[in-house]
Design an enzyme around this catalytic site. Structure first.
Site, PDB file in Angstrom:
ATOM      1  N   HIS A   1       4.657   0.767  -2.545  1.00 40.07           N
ATOM      2  CA  HIS A   1       3.989  -0.282  -3.349  1.00 40.07           C
ATOM      3  C   HIS A   1       4.453  -1.647  -2.815  1.00 40.07           C
ATOM      4  O   HIS A   1       3.975  -2.089  -1.779  1.00 40.07           O
ATOM      5  CB  HIS A   1       4.338  -0.033  -4.814  1.00 40.07           C
ATOM      6  CG  HIS A   1       3.614  -0.890  -5.811  1.00 40.07           C
ATOM      7  ND1 HIS A   1       2.524  -1.641  -5.508  1.00 40.07           N
ATOM      8  CD2 HIS A   1       3.837  -1.097  -7.142  1.00 40.07           C
ATOM      9  CE1 HIS A   1       2.105  -2.275  -6.589  1.00 40.07           C
ATOM     10  NE2 HIS A   1       2.890  -1.967  -7.598  1.00 40.07           N
TER      11      HIS A   1
ATOM     12  N   HIS B   1      -5.575   2.182   1.803  1.00 36.26           N
ATOM     13  CA  HIS B   1      -5.345   1.789   0.413  1.00 36.26           C
ATOM     14  C   HIS B   1      -5.944   2.855  -0.492  1.00 36.26           C
ATOM     15  O   HIS B   1      -6.969   3.444  -0.154  1.00 36.26           O
ATOM     16  CB  HIS B   1      -6.009   0.427   0.140  1.00 36.26           C
ATOM     17  CG  HIS B   1      -5.493  -0.248  -1.089  1.00 36.26           C
ATOM     18  ND1 HIS B   1      -5.975   0.035  -2.336  1.00 36.26           N
ATOM     19  CD2 HIS B   1      -4.515  -1.177  -1.248  1.00 36.26           C
ATOM     20  CE1 HIS B   1      -5.313  -0.706  -3.222  1.00 36.26           C
ATOM     21  NE2 HIS B   1      -4.420  -1.437  -2.591  1.00 36.26           N
TER      22      HIS B   1
ATOM     23  N   ASP C   1      -0.725  -6.109   2.867  1.00 34.93           N
ATOM     24  CA  ASP C   1       0.617  -6.164   3.442  1.00 34.93           C
ATOM     25  C   ASP C   1       0.638  -6.299   4.959  1.00 34.93           C
ATOM     26  O   ASP C   1       1.695  -6.530   5.543  1.00 34.93           O
ATOM     27  CB  ASP C   1       1.394  -4.893   3.061  1.00 34.93           C
ATOM     28  CG  ASP C   1       1.716  -4.904   1.585  1.00 34.93           C
ATOM     29  OD1 ASP C   1       2.082  -5.971   1.086  1.00 34.93           O
ATOM     30  OD2 ASP C   1       1.575  -3.850   0.944  1.00 34.93           O
TER      31      ASP C   1
HETATM   32  N1  CMC Z   1      -1.852   5.509   8.803  1.00 33.88           N
HETATM   33  C1  CMC Z   1      -2.350   6.656   9.289  1.00 33.88           C
HETATM   34  N2  CMC Z   1      -3.077   7.525   8.567  1.00 33.88           N
HETATM   35  C2  CMC Z   1      -3.315   7.193   7.291  1.00 33.88           C
HETATM   36  C3  CMC Z   1      -2.827   6.008   6.718  1.00 33.88           C
HETATM   37  C4  CMC Z   1      -2.080   5.145   7.535  1.00 33.88           C
HETATM   38  N3  CMC Z   1      -1.600   4.010   7.050  1.00 33.88           N
HETATM   39  N4  CMC Z   1      -3.214   5.930   5.425  1.00 33.88           N
HETATM   40  C5  CMC Z   1      -3.913   7.048   5.190  1.00 33.88           C
HETATM   41  N5  CMC Z   1      -3.976   7.812   6.311  1.00 33.88           N
HETATM   42  C6  CMC Z   1      -4.706   9.077   6.487  1.00 33.88           C
HETATM   43  C7  CMC Z   1      -3.932  10.228   5.858  1.00 33.88           C
HETATM   44  O1  CMC Z   1      -3.076  10.836   6.788  1.00 33.88           O
HETATM   45  C8  CMC Z   1      -5.063  11.124   5.431  1.00 33.88           C
HETATM   46  O2  CMC Z   1      -5.543  11.802   6.587  1.00 33.88           O
HETATM   47  P1  CMC Z   1      -6.034  13.340   6.503  1.00 33.88           P
HETATM   48  O3  CMC Z   1      -7.240  13.298   5.600  1.00 33.88           O
HETATM   49  O4  CMC Z   1      -6.299  13.742   7.904  1.00 33.88           O
HETATM   50  O5  CMC Z   1      -4.884  14.100   5.866  1.00 33.88           O
HETATM   51  C9  CMC Z   1      -6.155  10.167   4.989  1.00 33.88           C
HETATM   52  O6  CMC Z   1      -5.916   8.968   5.754  1.00 33.88           O
HETATM   53  C10 CMC Z   1      -6.123   9.832   3.499  1.00 33.88           C
HETATM   54  O7  CMC Z   1      -4.833   9.329   3.170  1.00 33.88           O
HETATM   55  P2  CMC Z   1      -4.091   9.545   1.777  1.00 33.88           P
HETATM   56  O8  CMC Z   1      -2.617   9.449   2.033  1.00 33.88           O
HETATM   57  O9  CMC Z   1      -4.611  10.770   1.079  1.00 33.88           O
HETATM   58  O10 CMC Z   1      -4.613   8.311   0.953  1.00 33.88           O
HETATM   59  P3  CMC Z   1      -3.918   7.670  -0.317  1.00 33.88           P
HETATM   60  O11 CMC Z   1      -5.000   6.993  -1.070  1.00 33.88           O
HETATM   61  O12 CMC Z   1      -3.073   8.647  -1.065  1.00 33.88           O
HETATM   62  O13 CMC Z   1      -2.925   6.625   0.386  1.00 33.88           O
HETATM   63  C11 CMC Z   1      -1.716   4.702   0.914  1.00 33.88           C
HETATM   64  C12 CMC Z   1      -2.975   5.263   0.240  1.00 33.88           C
HETATM   65  C13 CMC Z   1      -1.694   3.189   0.689  1.00 33.88           C
HETATM   66  C14 CMC Z   1      -0.460   5.322   0.266  1.00 33.88           C
HETATM   67  C15 CMC Z   1      -1.763   5.027   2.433  1.00 33.88           C
HETATM   68  O14 CMC Z   1      -2.954   4.531   3.007  1.00 33.88           O
HETATM   69  C16 CMC Z   1      -0.539   4.524   3.167  1.00 33.88           C
HETATM   70  O15 CMC Z   1       0.492   5.187   3.168  1.00 33.88           O
HETATM   71  N6  CMC Z   1      -0.641   3.328   3.843  1.00 33.88           N
HETATM   72  C17 CMC Z   1       0.487   2.751   4.507  1.00 33.88           C
HETATM   73  C18 CMC Z   1       1.406   2.087   3.488  1.00 33.88           C
HETATM   74  C19 CMC Z   1       0.837   0.784   2.990  1.00 33.88           C
HETATM   75  O16 CMC Z   1       0.366  -0.031   3.757  1.00 33.88           O
HETATM   76  N7  CMC Z   1       0.916   0.579   1.660  1.00 33.88           N
HETATM   77  C20 CMC Z   1       0.472  -0.654   1.024  1.00 33.88           C
HETATM   78  C21 CMC Z   1      -0.717  -0.441   0.165  1.00 33.88           C
HETATM   79  S1  CMC Z   1      -1.426  -1.963  -0.399  1.00 33.88           S
HETATM   80  C22 CMC Z   1      -0.232  -2.623  -1.480  1.00 33.88           C
HETATM   81  C23 CMC Z   1      -0.692  -2.755  -2.875  1.00 33.88           C
HETATM   82  O17 CMC Z   1      -1.883  -3.041  -3.145  1.00 33.88           O
HETATM   83  O18 CMC Z   1       0.190  -2.608  -3.764  1.00 33.88           O
END
Ligand code: CMC
Length: 422
Positions: free
Chosen positions: A263, A302, A358
Site C-alpha cells: 500500500h 493496480h 507510485d
Molecule cells: N509486475 C508484474 N506482473 C504484475 C504486476 C507487476 N507490478 N502486477 C500484477 N501483475 C500480474 C500478476 O502476476 C498477475 O499475472 P497472472 O495473471 O499471469 O498470474 C496479473 O498481473 C494480475 O495481478 P494480481 O496480483 O492478481 O492483481 P492485484 O489486483 O491483486 O494486484 C497490485 C494489484 C497493486 C498488488 C499489483 O499490481 C502489484 O503488486 N503491483 C506492484 C506494487 C505496487 O506498485 N503497488 C502500488 C499500488 S498503487 C498504491 C495505492 O493506490 O495505494
C-alpha cells in the site's frame, strides 16, 4: 429490461428477485433467501462495504473525482487545504470559509511538549519514522480526552482540525529525531506545505524559505494522495471507527495499514528496484525477469485501475518541474525506459498493467531530498484528510459495527484430551 437479478436456491427451488441499485445488490436481501450462506470474498474484491459520496473512481476509464470534481482540475487549480475542506464538507469553501479553515489548521500545528520530549525522544535512535508516526498519533488520544465525544459536533471538528494540523509536525519531528537534528517548531506565517518543509529542512536560518516550485509540487502530491475511496488504510479507519473508537486511535490503525509495501510502501520499493537495475541498458533484461515471474515491476498495476492511473499522469508532469529545480534524478531515465518497454509489451498490455501513482512519486521525493523511510510518512500526511472524511461520513450514516462472517474450515467438534494422554 428490469434492473434486477434473480437467485434460485437449487436445493429447494425457492427464488428471490433483488433490485440492482447504484451497481450494488443488497446482501440483506440475499440473506432472506439464503440465511447462513455467506459470500466468500477474501480481500473484498467484489464487496461494497458502504455507501459513500466522497470519491468516485472508475478504474476501467482511469477517472478519479473528489466530490465530483476531476482530480486533474483540482491538481491544477486548487490547493491541498482547499481540497481537504472539499473532501470533509462536500463543497468548495467560500473565501470566508477558507480563511477560517486555514486559520484553524495553522493555529493547531503545535504538539504538546510531552509528545515530543517524553514520547518521540524516547524512541530508539534508529527508529523508523513511520513507526514513530503511527505510535505518536495513537498517543495523541491520551492528550485529548474530549476526543471520545465523537457524536458531539464541536468536539469532532476540533479533533479533525488537530489531526490534519499536527500530522506534518509529528512527521517532521520523527524525521528530525531519526537524523539527530533538533526539532523545529511550526511557523504560523507559512502555508501548510511550506511550513512542513520548514520543519523538515530548517537549520540555522531565522526563517526557512521553501522553493515555491518544490512547495507547489509537494502540495500537488498531497492533493493526489488525499483520498482514494475504500483502499486498505481507509477500510482500516472505517472498521476501527465503526467500534466508535476515538479518531486518534482509528487514524493510528489506518496509518499502520498504510505502512505496508503493498500500500503506502510501494514507492520506496520502486526506488529500490530502479537502483537495483542500475542502468538503462539493464532494463530489457529486467523486463524479461518480470515476465518470467522472478521479479515484479513495482509501481505498475493496480487493484482498481485497469488503465493509466490518472494520478500518475499528473505526477509525471510535476516531476519535470521539480527536476528543473533539483536537477534530474539519475534514476528517471531507467524509469522512462521501463515504462516505454512495458507499455509496448504483450505481457503488460494483456494484463492491463500501467504505471500507478507510485511509479514517479518516489523519484520526486528523492530529488527533493526526502529519505526513503519518509515516503510512507509523506503519504500519511494528506491521506489523514481522506481517512477523516470517511470516518465522519461513517458516523453520520450511523453504520453498523464492522463484523464480517467467515467460512469455517477447521475441525468438527471433538473432545478435550488431557495433556498426559496426548
Ligand atoms: N509486475 C508484474 N506482473 C504484475 C504486476 C507487476 N507490478 N502486477 C500484477 N501483475 C500480474 C500478476 O502476476 C498477475 O499475472 P497472472 O495473471 O499471469 O498470474 C496479473 O498481473 C494480475 O495481478 P494480481 O496480483 O492478481 O492483481 P492485484 O489486483 O491483486 O494486484 C497490485 C494489484 C497493486 C498488488 C499489483 O499490481 C502489484 O503488486 N503491483 C506492484 C506494487 C505496487 O506498485 N503497488 C502500488 C499500488 S498503487 C498504491 C495505492 O493506490 O495505494
Amino acid at each position: 429490461m428490469p434492473e434486477t437479478i434473480t437467485i434460485t436456491d437449487n436445493r429447494t427451488g425457492d427464488s428471490i428477485e433483488i433490485p440492482i441499485v447504484n451497481n450494488g445488490v443488497s446482501a440483506a436481501e440475499w440473506s432472506k433467501l439464503l440465511p447462513g450462506i455467506w459470500f466468500f470474498d477474501p480481500g473484498f474484491m467484489a464487496t461494497a462495504a458502504c455507501e459513500s459520496a466522497i470519491t468516485y473512481l472508475d478504474g476501467e476509464a482511469g477517472i478519479l473525482r473528489y466530490r465530483g470534481y476531476p482530480i486533474e482540475q483540482l491538481a491544477e487549480q486548487s490547493t491541498f487545504l482547499e481540497v481537504a475542506y472539499l473532501l470533509l464538507y462536500g463543497e468548495l469553501p467560500t473565501k470566508e470559509q477558507f480563511e477560517h479553515w486555514k486559520r484553524e489548521i495553522t493555529y493547531h500545528t503545535f504538539i504538546h511538549e510531552n509528545v515530543r520530549k517524553r514520547f518521540l525522544e524516547g524512541f530508539h535512535y534508529d527508529a523508523h519514522p513511520m513507526g514513530m508516526l503511527v505510535s505518536a498519533v495513537a498517543a495523541l488520544s491520551t492528550f485529548y480526552l474530549d476526543a471520545k465525544g465523537i457524536f458531539d459536533h464541536e468536539s469532532r471538528q476540533k479533533q479533525i482540525i488537530r489531526l490534519i494540523a499536527k500530522m506534518p509536525t509529528l512527521a517532521a519531528a520523527a524525521h528530525r529525531f531519526s537524523v539527530g537534528m533538533p526539532f523545529v517548531y511550526p511557523d504560523n506565517s507559512l502555508d501548510f506545505t511550506s511550513n512542513f518543509l520548514s520543519m523538515m529542512w530548517k537549520v540555522a536560518e531565522p526563517r526557512f524559505e521553501a522553493n515555491p516550485v518544490l512547495a507547489r509540487a509537494l502540495d500537488i502530491l498531497f492533493i493526489l494522495h488525499a483520498d482514494h475511496e475504500q483502499n486498505c488504510s481507509t477500510t482500516a479507519m472505517r472498521v476501527v471507527g465503526s467500534s466508535h473508537a476515538d479518531p486518534y486511535s482509528a487514524t493510528a490503525a489506518a496509518a499502520a495499514a498504510l505502512y505496508g509495501p503493498r500500500h503506502g510502501g510501494a514507492n520506496e520499493q520502486v526506488i529500490k528496484m530502479l537502483m537495483e537495475i542500475g542502468h538503462v541498458d539493464n532494463v530489457p533484461a529486467f523486463i524479461e525477469e518480470v515476465k518470467a515471474g522472478s521479479e515484479r515491476l513495482m509501481g505498475f498495476g493496480h487493484r482498481v485501475y485497469k488503465s493509466y492511473d490518472p494520478r500518475a499522469k499528473i505526477i509525471k508532469r510535476t516531476a519535470d518541474e521539480v527536476f528543473e529545480v533539483t536537477g534530474k534524478n539519475p534514476l528517471l531515465d531507467i524509469a522512462l525506459k521501463l515504462e516505454e518497454i512495458a507499455l509496448q509489451d504483450e505481457y503488460f498490455l494483456s494484463r492491463r498493467l500501467y504505471p500507478n501513482v507510485d511509479f514517479y512519486s518516489g523519484l520526486i521525493y528523492q530529488a527533493m531530498g526526502f529519505p526513503l523511510e519518509m515516503f510512507p510518512v509523506l503519504f500519511a500526511i494528506p491521506r489523514t484528510v481522506g481517512w477523516l472524511a470517511h470516518w465522519q461520513e461513517l458516523l453520520d450514516q450511523d453504520s453498523k459495527l464492522a463484523r464480517p462472517r467467515q467460512v469455517y474450515i477447521g475441525p468438527d467438534a471433538r473432545d478435550y484430551v488431557p495433556m498426559s494422554q496426548r
